[in-house]
Design a protein around this motif. Structure first.
Motif, PDB file in Angstrom:
ATOM      1  N   MET A   1       0.914  -1.268   0.089  1.00 35.82           N
ATOM      2  CA  MET A   1      -0.139   0.067   0.040  1.00 35.82           C
ATOM      3  C   MET A   1       0.972   1.321   0.067  1.00 35.82           C
ATOM      4  SD  MET A   1      -3.277  -0.672   2.425  1.00 35.82           S
ATOM      5  CE  MET A   1      -4.417  -1.892   1.964  1.00 35.82           C
ATOM      6  N   GLU A   3       2.571   4.760   0.605  1.00 33.85           N
ATOM      7  CA  GLU A   3       3.101   5.390   2.195  1.00 33.85           C
ATOM      8  C   GLU A   3       1.999   6.229   2.713  1.00 33.85           C
ATOM      9  OE1 GLU A   3       6.525   7.710   3.016  1.00 33.85           O
ATOM     10  OE2 GLU A   3       7.586   5.723   2.724  1.00 33.85           O
ATOM     11  N   ARG A   4       1.388   7.161   2.095  1.00 38.43           N
ATOM     12  CA  ARG A   4       0.351   8.198   2.780  1.00 38.43           C
ATOM     13  C   ARG A   4      -0.943   7.679   2.560  1.00 38.43           C
ATOM     14  NH1 ARG A   4       2.397  11.333   6.317  1.00 38.43           N
ATOM     15  NH2 ARG A   4       0.718  12.511   6.011  1.00 38.43           N
ATOM     16  N   LYS A   5      -1.658   7.289   3.714  1.00 38.18           N
ATOM     17  CA  LYS A   5      -2.896   6.649   3.648  1.00 38.18           C
ATOM     18  C   LYS A   5      -3.706   7.514   2.555  1.00 38.18           C
ATOM     19  CE  LYS A   5      -3.119   4.300   8.219  1.00 38.18           C
ATOM     20  NZ  LYS A   5      -3.603   4.583   9.314  1.00 38.18           N
ATOM     21  N   TRP A   8      -4.889   6.653  -0.857  1.00 36.85           N
ATOM     22  CA  TRP A   8      -5.797   5.730  -1.190  1.00 36.85           C
ATOM     23  C   TRP A   8      -6.957   5.739  -0.461  1.00 36.85           C
ATOM     24  CZ3 TRP A   8      -6.356   2.131   2.823  1.00 36.85           C
ATOM     25  CH2 TRP A   8      -5.552   1.962   3.685  1.00 36.85           C
ATOM     26  N   VAL A   9      -7.038   6.155   0.797  1.00 38.31           N
ATOM     27  CA  VAL A   9      -8.300   6.419   1.605  1.00 38.31           C
ATOM     28  C   VAL A   9      -9.298   7.441   0.980  1.00 38.31           C
ATOM     29  CG1 VAL A   9      -8.929   7.463   3.704  1.00 38.31           C
ATOM     30  CG2 VAL A   9      -7.267   5.871   3.882  1.00 38.31           C
ATOM     31  N   ARG A 128      -8.654   6.327  12.372  1.00 38.60           N
ATOM     32  CA  ARG A 128      -7.957   4.899  11.755  1.00 38.60           C
ATOM     33  C   ARG A 128      -7.686   5.299  10.216  1.00 38.60           C
ATOM     34  NH1 ARG A 128     -11.708   1.872  10.582  1.00 38.60           N
ATOM     35  NH2 ARG A 128     -13.116   3.397  11.615  1.00 38.60           N
ATOM     36  N   ASN A 129      -8.005   6.066   9.886  1.00 32.98           N
ATOM     37  CA  ASN A 129      -8.010   6.472   8.408  1.00 32.98           C
ATOM     38  C   ASN A 129      -6.748   7.607   7.999  1.00 32.98           C
ATOM     39  OD1 ASN A 129      -9.931   4.829   6.961  1.00 32.98           O
ATOM     40  ND2 ASN A 129     -11.376   5.898   8.747  1.00 32.98           N
ATOM     41  N   ASP A 131      -2.911   9.478   8.723  1.00 31.15           N
ATOM     42  CA  ASP A 131      -1.521   9.193   9.112  1.00 31.15           C
ATOM     43  C   ASP A 131      -1.072  10.450   9.985  1.00 31.15           C
ATOM     44  OD1 ASP A 131      -0.485   7.475   6.965  1.00 31.15           O
ATOM     45  OD2 ASP A 131      -1.093   9.270   5.701  1.00 31.15           O
ATOM     46  N   TRP A 191     -10.106  -3.514   4.587  1.00 35.61           N
ATOM     47  CA  TRP A 191      -9.487  -2.167   5.355  1.00 35.61           C
ATOM     48  C   TRP A 191      -9.933  -1.902   6.696  1.00 35.61           C
ATOM     49  CZ3 TRP A 191      -5.532   0.005   6.776  1.00 35.61           C
ATOM     50  CH2 TRP A 191      -5.599   1.364   7.304  1.00 35.61           C
ATOM     51  N   SER A 195      -7.715  -2.016   9.601  1.00 30.08           N
ATOM     52  CA  SER A 195      -7.204  -0.779  10.235  1.00 30.08           C
ATOM     53  C   SER A 195      -7.599  -0.818  11.839  1.00 30.08           C
ATOM     54  CB  SER A 195      -8.129   0.364   9.752  1.00 30.08           C
ATOM     55  OG  SER A 195      -9.521   0.207   9.899  1.00 30.08           O
TER      56      SER A 195
END
Ligand SMILES: C[S@@+](CC[C@H](N)C(=O)[O-])C[C@H]1O[C@@H](n2cnc3c(N)ncnc32)[C@H](O)[C@@H]1O
Length: 235
Positions: A1, A3-5, A8-9, A128-129, A131, A191, A195
């Protein structure tokens, strides 16, 4: 995945927006309304005039705050997924929220609000979503006035030993299948349990909140211990 959520979040929430509310209802057996009511009660107890709902999604928490009664606060719902905000705005219109509800596109790490400009910050199932939890709490502390309230609803790793195997079976097996069928998204509901598994304990979260300049940090567990409600006061 990646690096930075956020990379893709954000597209993930853009994609699942139309089925998001239905899945919340199915996954929690409707219990999520009760959890939000608790969060709303905690927030309104202090009679805020302006509340920021970070990661507002389809506006559930924001609209519940407006329904909370009395004169009630004005609510700013912040989210970086445009399709979630479109639904939130439509729901606010249907609820005739008028000027009291404003939905703004933006990043939880950099909320486009002035320092000390809100009386309460709430968030439901955002943390949770993102960084960098310390950075999110610093952003929340920045926009809150001294004495303002922080109210956070989030899933938390299940501690109860007896319930854990049943919960895992449900949450880690059944929920991804149900989520895939209903949302037609391949990974969003994989996820979700992942998560939670990777998320820090409610106690560790409370320590991070305190480290960001909050006092009177309290934790209550809801949903058989699967959800934590953190409250704190901006020092
Ligand atoms: C699980 S949903 C929760 C929505 C709503 N608060 C609720 O209780 O149903 C998480 C929301 O946070 C938003 N989000 C995630 N990371 C974000 C960020 N860095 N900045 C702004 N919004 C973010 C997502 O787009 C999504 O709408």
């Amino acid at each position: 995945m990646p690096e930075r959520k956020a990379a893709w979040v954000r597209p993930m929430f853009e994609a699942i927006a139309p089925r998001y509310d239905l899945l919340n209802f199915l996954i929690s057996f409707g219990m999520h309304h009760g959890w939000r009511r608790r969060a709303v009660r905690e927030t309104l107890r202090h009679e805020p005039r302006v509340v920021l709902d970070m990661g507002t999604g389809t506006g559930d928490l924001a609209l519940a705050l407006l329904r909370g009664g009395g004169g009630g606060p004005a609510v700013v719902g912040l989210d970086f997924a445009g399709s979630m905000l479109t639904i939130a705005r439509r729901r606010a219109q249907a609820a005739r929220a008028g000027e009291r509800a404003r939905f703004v596109m933006g990043d939880a790490l950099h909320p486009p609000l002035a320092d000390g400009s809100v009386d309460a910050v709430v968030s439901g199932f955002l943390l949770r979503n993102v960084d960098g939890l310390p950075e999110v709490f610093a952003a929340m502390a920045r926009v809150l006035r001294p004495g303002g309230r922080l109210v956070i609803l989030e899933m938390t790793p299940m501690r109860r030993r007896l319930l854990r195997p049943f919960f895992r079976l449900y949450f880690n097996r059944w929920v991804p299948m149900l989520g895939r069928v209903v949302s037609r998204h391949a990974s969003a509901y994989t996820w979700l349990p992942q998560s939670v598994d990777e998320f820090i304990s409610a106690e560790a979260l409370a320590s991070l909140i305190a480290a960001a300049g909050f006092s009177d940090v309290r934790v209550r567990r809801l949903g058989l211990g699967s959800v934590a409600l953190h409250t704190a006061t901006r020092a």
